[in-house]
Design an enzyme around this catalytic site. Structure first.
Site, PDB file in Angstrom:
ATOM      1  N   ASP A 186      53.687 121.027  43.571  1.00 27.98           N
ATOM      2  CA  ASP A 186      54.804 120.644  43.989  1.00 27.98           C
ATOM      3  C   ASP A 186      55.453 120.238  45.307  1.00 27.98           C
ATOM      4  O   ASP A 186      55.791 121.270  46.144  1.00 27.98           O
ATOM      5  CB  ASP A 186      55.540 121.243  43.087  1.00 27.98           C
ATOM      6  CG  ASP A 186      57.250 120.402  42.681  1.00 27.98           C
ATOM      7  OD1 ASP A 186      56.970 119.004  41.783  1.00 27.98           O
ATOM      8  OD2 ASP A 186      57.847 120.787  42.994  1.00 27.98           O
ATOM      9  N   GLU A 270      50.418 115.927  42.637  1.00 24.40           N
ATOM     10  CA  GLU A 270      51.303 114.600  41.879  1.00 24.40           C
ATOM     11  C   GLU A 270      50.630 113.044  42.497  1.00 24.40           C
ATOM     12  O   GLU A 270      51.187 113.629  43.372  1.00 24.40           O
ATOM     13  CB  GLU A 270      52.751 114.451  41.605  1.00 24.40           C
ATOM     14  CG  GLU A 270      53.312 115.079  41.001  1.00 24.40           C
ATOM     15  CD  GLU A 270      55.315 115.386  40.906  1.00 24.40           C
ATOM     16  OE1 GLU A 270      55.533 114.796  39.249  1.00 24.40           O
ATOM     17  OE2 GLU A 270      55.693 116.034  41.152  1.00 24.40           O
ATOM     18  N   CYS A 323      58.530 121.903  29.238  1.00 26.72           N
ATOM     19  CA  CYS A 323      58.825 123.768  29.293  1.00 26.72           C
ATOM     20  C   CYS A 323      56.897 124.146  30.022  1.00 26.72           C
ATOM     21  O   CYS A 323      56.518 123.343  28.741  1.00 26.72           O
ATOM     22  CB  CYS A 323      59.468 124.029  28.405  1.00 26.72           C
ATOM     23  SG  CYS A 323      58.929 125.783  28.094  1.00 26.72           S
ATOM     24  N   CYS A 326      56.361 126.340  26.353  1.00 21.48           N
ATOM     25  CA  CYS A 326      56.110 126.191  24.467  1.00 21.48           C
ATOM     26  C   CYS A 326      56.105 124.108  24.644  1.00 21.48           C
ATOM     27  O   CYS A 326      55.448 123.266  24.055  1.00 21.48           O
ATOM     28  CB  CYS A 326      57.366 125.884  24.233  1.00 21.48           C
ATOM     29  SG  CYS A 326      58.876 124.861  24.417  1.00 21.48           S
ATOM     30  N   CYS A 342      64.811 126.569  28.879  1.00 19.88           N
ATOM     31  CA  CYS A 342      64.027 125.697  27.229  1.00 19.88           C
ATOM     32  C   CYS A 342      64.870 126.200  26.139  1.00 19.88           C
ATOM     33  O   CYS A 342      65.069 127.238  25.701  1.00 19.88           O
ATOM     34  CB  CYS A 342      62.719 126.055  27.515  1.00 19.88           C
ATOM     35  SG  CYS A 342      62.454 125.557  25.993  1.00 19.88           S
ATOM     36  N   CYS A 345      62.217 127.553  23.255  1.00 24.00           N
ATOM     37  CA  CYS A 345      61.648 129.050  23.469  1.00 24.00           C
ATOM     38  C   CYS A 345      62.638 130.107  24.311  1.00 24.00           C
ATOM     39  O   CYS A 345      62.310 131.076  24.674  1.00 24.00           O
ATOM     40  CB  CYS A 345      60.251 128.677  24.156  1.00 24.00           C
ATOM     41  SG  CYS A 345      60.304 128.270  25.498  1.00 24.00           S
ATOM     42  N   ASP A 352      61.129 123.893  40.339  1.00 23.85           N
ATOM     43  CA  ASP A 352      59.775 123.843  41.389  1.00 23.85           C
ATOM     44  C   ASP A 352      58.136 124.250  40.690  1.00 23.85           C
ATOM     45  O   ASP A 352      57.520 123.525  40.866  1.00 23.85           O
ATOM     46  CB  ASP A 352      59.969 123.583  42.725  1.00 23.85           C
ATOM     47  CG  ASP A 352      61.175 123.061  43.432  1.00 23.85           C
ATOM     48  OD1 ASP A 352      61.286 121.786  42.631  1.00 23.85           O
ATOM     49  OD2 ASP A 352      61.977 123.675  44.392  1.00 23.85           O
TER      50      ASP A 352
END
Length: 414
Positions: A186, A270, A323, A326, A342, A345, A352
């Site tokens: 990232d 990315e 997330c 989950c 989250c 969960c 990051d």
């Protein structure tokens, strides 16, 4: 496989003068050919019967007139003007095939370079022989073995480099990547890269570190009288600082990309719209100082050398808001929020690291899909024009795919 090795030259004053003269001849030939190309193009629009401009015809014409009109071209190697026109032809080919913009005129001090074909120079240990100049010392010998294709001599500030292109065998001396599985990378501004295993590379941030000195030298240059010796000295100091910033940035990127390519065989990153993101006036300087495009370029060819692969994940994939455990997708996540919990969960995520884990999962899933298994590709097609900022989609389809990835891989390294 074509590999280029850049080596620092150590010329004396007479040799540096010759190199500068050869670069000037190449620049003049390029600009002359570009102006002639545009003139012939305009004439052909009025009279379609005229032949289309080409680099071969321009080279022949220059050879026919240079002894009478430009006799000073004969003082340097013939490759300097000829290869410059060949490069102009390649630039127009890329322009016509929509891979590049229209060629522009070269400027003195910014495009000081010239090229040589493999029959016009020789390499002997730590020396290179240039036509009409002789042997010039190099700081190190050529690292790669194979057929030498060409060489390009260029100047940055007051230092000369030679980039030697070698056609090597497919099997390089580099060993294959260590079997440490897949990794997600990232990219960011506060930290250059965050890996899915928790590693954080802050990067050198050379531009921000030397920005005040850069401003001071720029103001000093602006106060000097044009054409004076003091202005020449101030311009050289500023050019040296720019070269130092570039060297520091490249060194940090090489260290990061070499470390990643050496350890991991599958790398998820990315597909950022860097050019569009530079339109954000608040982050443009920080983004440009990180060198994201150069990082991806280095990572791609270094992974190929070691038998790995780089998977470019769709720029619209919401890696930060999803997330990694989950698969829950947040409706909104501000840039200032570096951690979030989250709601499904209850997992606490570093922004990051969570994004890097999601990129890793996407890279692994694309590899499984390419081998015949079930999974989605790394990139989806969009009809909308990419926005000049980092966008994250919130579609239900992406959310469903993300949940399936999380259930299969569990948000951990493969």
């Amino acid at each position: 496989m074509l590999i280029a090795h850049r080596i620092r030259l150590d010329p004396n004053n007479a040799q540096a003068t010759y190199l500068a003269r050869a670069a000037g001849v190449a620049r003049f030939a390029y600009n002359w050919a570009l102006a002639e190309w545009q003139r012939q193009y305009e004439a052909r629009k009025a009279n379609p019967a005229l032949p289309a401009p080409s680099q071969l015809a321009l080279r022949r014409r220059l050879n026919a007139i240079k002894r009478e009109q430009f006799p000073w071209m004969l003082e340097v190697t013939k490759n300097a003007p000829q290869m410059a026109i060949v490069q102009l032809g390649k630039a127009f080919k890329n322009f016509f095939e929509r891979r590049a913009r229209h060629p522009k005129f070269r400027k003195k001090g910014q495009h000081d370079r010239f090229s040589l074909t493999n029959d016009q120079f020789r390499i002997n240990a730590k020396r290179i022989q240039i036509p009409k100049l002789g042997w010039v010392r190099m700081r190190e010998p050529l690292r790669f073995a194979g057929r030498i294709v060409s060489a390009t001599l260029s100047r940055r500030a007051d230092r000369w480099d030679v980039s030697i292109t070698v056609d090597t065998a497919e099997a390089l001396h580099l060993p294959p990547a260590e079997n440490q599985g897949a990794v997600g990378v990232d990219l960011g501004v506060s930290a250059l890269a965050t890996l899915s295993n928790g590693e954080v590379w802050t990067g050198p941030k050379a531009l921000r570190t030397l920005l005040e000195r850069l401003r001071r030298l720029s103001r000093s240059l602006s106060r000097k009288v044009k054409g004076s010796r003091n202005r020449t000295k101030a311009k050289l100091k500023l050019a040296r600082l720019h070269a130092r910033i570039g060297n520091l940035r490249r060194d940090g990127l090489h260290q990061l990309t070499s470390s990643i390519a050496r350890r991991f065989h599958t790398i998820g990153i990315e597909d950022l719209n860097v050019r569009g993101m530079l339109g954000n006036r608040h982050l443009a300087r920080a983004i440009a100082g990180m060198g994201w495009y150069e990082l991806r370029r280095q990572l791609t060819y270094k992974a190929t050398w070691r038998g790995g692969r780089v998977v470019a994940v769709d720029r619209w994939y919401p890696s930060s808001k999803t997330c990694s455990i989950c698969g829950h997708l947040l409706d909104r996540l501000d840039l200032g929020a570096r951690q979030w919990t989250c709601p499904d969960c209850g997992a606490v995520h570093d922004r990051d690291v969570n994004a890097a884990v999601n990129l890793q999962n996407k890279a692994v899933s694309s590899t499984v899909a390419a081998c015949g298994g079930a999974g989605a590709g790394a990139v989806r097609k969009h009809g909308a024009k990419p926005a000049p900022v980092k966008q994250e989609s919130s579609s239900r389809q992406v959310q469903a795919i993300t949940i399936s990835f999380a259930l299969v891989f569990g948000g951990t390294e493969s």
